[in-house]
Motif scaffolding. Structure first.
Motif, PDB file in Angstrom:
ATOM      1  N   ARG A 291       0.844  -1.202   0.000  1.00  0.00           N
ATOM      2  CA  ARG A 291       0.000   0.000   0.000  1.00  0.00           C
ATOM      3  C   ARG A 291       0.876   1.247   0.000  1.00  0.00           C
ATOM      4  NH1 ARG A 291      -2.906  -2.001   4.661  1.00  0.00           N
ATOM      5  NH2 ARG A 291      -4.713  -3.237   4.054  1.00  0.00           N
ATOM      6  N   ASP A 292       1.892   1.262   0.853  1.00  0.00           N
ATOM      7  CA  ASP A 292       2.795   2.421   0.925  1.00  0.00           C
ATOM      8  C   ASP A 292       3.513   2.622  -0.414  1.00  0.00           C
ATOM      9  OD1 ASP A 292       2.071   2.848   3.560  1.00  0.00           O
ATOM     10  OD2 ASP A 292       3.853   1.857   4.391  1.00  0.00           O
ATOM     11  N   ALA A 293       3.953   1.520  -1.019  1.00  0.00           N
ATOM     12  CA  ALA A 293       4.632   1.627  -2.317  1.00  0.00           C
ATOM     13  C   ALA A 293       3.690   2.191  -3.369  1.00  0.00           C
ATOM     14  CB  ALA A 293       5.148   0.250  -2.741  1.00  0.00           C
ATOM     15  N   ARG A 294       2.437   1.747  -3.340  1.00  0.00           N
ATOM     16  CA  ARG A 294       1.429   2.261  -4.284  1.00  0.00           C
ATOM     17  C   ARG A 294       1.227   3.759  -4.106  1.00  0.00           C
ATOM     18  NH1 ARG A 294      -4.026   0.556  -2.173  1.00  0.00           N
ATOM     19  NH2 ARG A 294      -3.524   2.265  -0.751  1.00  0.00           N
ATOM     20  N   ASP A 295       1.046   4.197  -2.869  1.00  0.00           N
ATOM     21  CA  ASP A 295       0.777   5.610  -2.613  1.00  0.00           C
ATOM     22  C   ASP A 295       1.988   6.482  -2.949  1.00  0.00           C
ATOM     23  OD1 ASP A 295      -1.737   4.848  -1.795  1.00  0.00           O
ATOM     24  OD2 ASP A 295      -1.270   4.918   0.341  1.00  0.00           O
ATOM     25  N   ASP A 296       3.174   5.971  -2.629  1.00  0.00           N
ATOM     26  CA  ASP A 296       4.396   6.707  -2.980  1.00  0.00           C
ATOM     27  C   ASP A 296       4.528   6.817  -4.489  1.00  0.00           C
ATOM     28  OD1 ASP A 296       7.281   7.689  -2.339  1.00  0.00           O
ATOM     29  OD2 ASP A 296       7.583   6.032  -3.750  1.00  0.00           O
ATOM     30  N   GLU A 307      -1.233  11.940 -15.330  1.00  0.00           N
ATOM     31  CA  GLU A 307      -2.540  11.720 -14.724  1.00  0.00           C
ATOM     32  C   GLU A 307      -2.514  10.360 -14.035  1.00  0.00           C
ATOM     33  OE1 GLU A 307      -6.149  12.553 -16.819  1.00  0.00           O
ATOM     34  OE2 GLU A 307      -5.081  13.762 -18.327  1.00  0.00           O
ATOM     35  N   VAL A 308      -3.042  10.312 -12.813  1.00  0.00           N
ATOM     36  CA  VAL A 308      -2.981   9.091 -12.015  1.00  0.00           C
ATOM     37  C   VAL A 308      -4.384   8.767 -11.505  1.00  0.00           C
ATOM     38  CG1 VAL A 308      -1.986   7.988  -9.982  1.00  0.00           C
ATOM     39  CG2 VAL A 308      -0.608   9.590 -11.320  1.00  0.00           C
ATOM     40  N   ALA A 309      -4.851   7.562 -11.789  1.00  0.00           N
ATOM     41  CA  ALA A 309      -6.152   7.150 -11.274  1.00  0.00           C
ATOM     42  C   ALA A 309      -6.031   6.798  -9.796  1.00  0.00           C
ATOM     43  CB  ALA A 309      -6.658   5.945 -12.060  1.00  0.00           C
ATOM     44  N   GLU A 310      -6.992   7.253  -9.002  1.00  0.00           N
ATOM     45  CA  GLU A 310      -6.979   6.942  -7.581  1.00  0.00           C
ATOM     46  C   GLU A 310      -7.152   5.445  -7.383  1.00  0.00           C
ATOM     47  OE1 GLU A 310      -9.711   8.081  -3.746  1.00  0.00           O
ATOM     48  OE2 GLU A 310      -9.209   9.662  -5.167  1.00  0.00           O
ATOM     49  N   SER A 311      -6.261   4.824  -6.607  1.00  0.00           N
ATOM     50  CA  SER A 311      -6.234   3.375  -6.530  1.00  0.00           C
ATOM     51  C   SER A 311      -6.342   2.851  -5.104  1.00  0.00           C
ATOM     52  CB  SER A 311      -4.951   2.832  -7.159  1.00  0.00           C
ATOM     53  OG  SER A 311      -4.883   1.424  -7.032  1.00  0.00           O
ATOM     54  N   ASP A 312      -7.176   1.819  -4.930  1.00  0.00           N
ATOM     55  CA  ASP A 312      -7.242   1.058  -3.694  1.00  0.00           C
ATOM     56  C   ASP A 312      -6.713  -0.362  -3.910  1.00  0.00           C
ATOM     57  OD1 ASP A 312      -8.579   2.180  -1.140  1.00  0.00           O
ATOM     58  OD2 ASP A 312      -9.717   3.104  -2.755  1.00  0.00           O
ATOM     59  N   ALA A 313      -6.016  -0.572  -5.018  1.00  0.00           N
ATOM     60  CA  ALA A 313      -5.459  -1.883  -5.329  1.00  0.00           C
ATOM     61  C   ALA A 313      -3.939  -1.833  -5.174  1.00  0.00           C
ATOM     62  CB  ALA A 313      -5.859  -2.296  -6.741  1.00  0.00           C
TER      63      ALA A 313
END
Length: 373
Positions: A291-296, A307-313
């Motif tokens: 999760r941290d790697a994704r958010d970073d 452009e970045v799609a908001e992700s919960d994956a």
């Protein structure tokens, strides 16, 4: 005496020479590229291998199962379903859980039971690219309603699409693949209440959702035509084990039991999946890191002007590119494999280890500089 005449040599049959179903003519088998490159960030795997202790328990479970390999496995997979119910919580029992060889097979069971000729399945595009293939393979009509520009599902438009098409099955992916978008429970409730048939919420990436994101499992007691699917392939670092599962009412599960193949889950699959579930806490321990790697990664990409799609994956969809294939190929030339999927101007990259993320960032900086994108 003359030797018997030998038959004339013939060329091997080609696919075009076979009486293939008309709707399969020209189709290619599904599959993301499996290339031998240093950094594989294209299929949303958990990059952290199981520990030596987990590997030993899995191996021991497989060995024990092999001692009875001359016998058919438990065709109901009762012990495994009991373990899965315990993992999911929410008061579920084995009678409310179904398991198969990946969530792909679970979805085929769903359409085998509730789809078919003269029936339809509706989903919200862009979404998982296998859904239309499940529909095709079960002779179910595929229907797609569009998502909003930010890849969310507009509840009013979703209800309108359901009322217009009256689908027998609705697939809702949350978090969505390839966009990572989670769907609010309030939206799911409106979809379920509008749907004349069954609704399947695909939560393959749910373990990666941000804290406080509710699961559709909460809705099961109120909606007997609802099912929620999960997989051990992603968060559990068990993609090679091929184990997907579904939670629903006992009647819904019974419908899937009608269409499953006999003994569809091998004894080895059941045994090793149970061994992995026994180590759930350890196997899921890296989820927070991903999760941290994704958010970073999302912040880094946005900082580079993408452009970045908001992700919960455990992945990020980013763009936009005038020629996304050129960027994909450029990254591959630098040893980094990501996925060319979803909307045509976007690319998808999986969250990975610190080394993998550093390699991707370096490669993307190089490619954008080289290509002037």
């Amino acid at each position: 005496m003359n030797a018997p005449a030998q038959p004339a040599a013939t060329a091997p049959a080609r696919l075009d020479d076979l009486p293939l179903r008309p709707e399969l003519v020209g189709e290619e088998p599904y599959g993301a590229p499996q290339l031998d490159v240093p950094y594989r960030l294209n299929v949303n795997e958990n990059p952290y291998s199981p520990s030596a202790a987990v590997i030993a328990d899995i191996a021991a479970a497989a060995a024990t199962a092999a001692t009875a390999a001359n016998r058919y496995p438990d065709r109901e997979a009762r012990a495994l379903r009991d373990d899965l119910a315990r993992y999911l919580g929410h008061g579920l029992t084995a009678d409310e859980v179904w398991a198969a060889n990946g969530s792909n097979e679970v979805m085929l069971h769903v359409l085998g039971a509730f789809g078919g000729p003269g029936r339809s399945v509706l989903s919200f595009a862009p979404t998982y690219s296998m859904y239309p293939e499940y529909a095709r393979d079960t002779h179910t009509t595929w229907l797609a309603a569009p998502r909003a520009d930010d890849f969310t599902i507009d509840p009013d438009q979703a209800v309108a699409a359901i009322e217009q098409h009256r689908p027998d099955v609705v697939f809702v992916t949350s978090p969505n693949n390839p966009t990572g978008t989670a769907v609010a429970l309030s939206t799911l409730e409106l979809i379920i209440e509008a749907a004349p048939g069954v609704v399947v919420v695909d939560e393959a990436y749910y373990e990666f959702a941000r804290a406080g994101t509710p699961s559709a499992l909460e809705l099961l007691p109120r909606y007997p035509r609802l099912a929620v699917t999960r997989t051990m392939s992603k968060a559990f670092a068990f993609a090679g084990g091929r184990l997907g599962y579904l939670a629903a009412s006992p009647a819904f599960v019974d419908a899937l039991r009608i269409v499953r193949l006999p003994y569809h889950l091998s004894a080895v699959t059941q045994a090793v999946a149970r061994a992995a579930l026994a180590h759930a806490d350890e196997l899921l321990a890296r989820v927070a890191d991903l999760r941290d790697a994704r958010d970073d990664l999302a912040a880094w990409l946005a900082g580079r002007g993408f452009e970045v799609a908001e992700s919960d994956a455990n992945f990020i969809l980013f763009g936009k590119f005038a020629d996304r294939h050129a960027v994909w190929q450029g990254l591959l030339d630098h040893g980094v494999l990501i996925r060319e999927t979803g909307p045509k101007e976007w690319l998808r990259v999986s969250a990975g280890t610190p080394e993998e993320m550093a390699a991707f960032k370096d490669a993307l900086d190089r490619v954008t500089k080289e290509q002037g994108t």
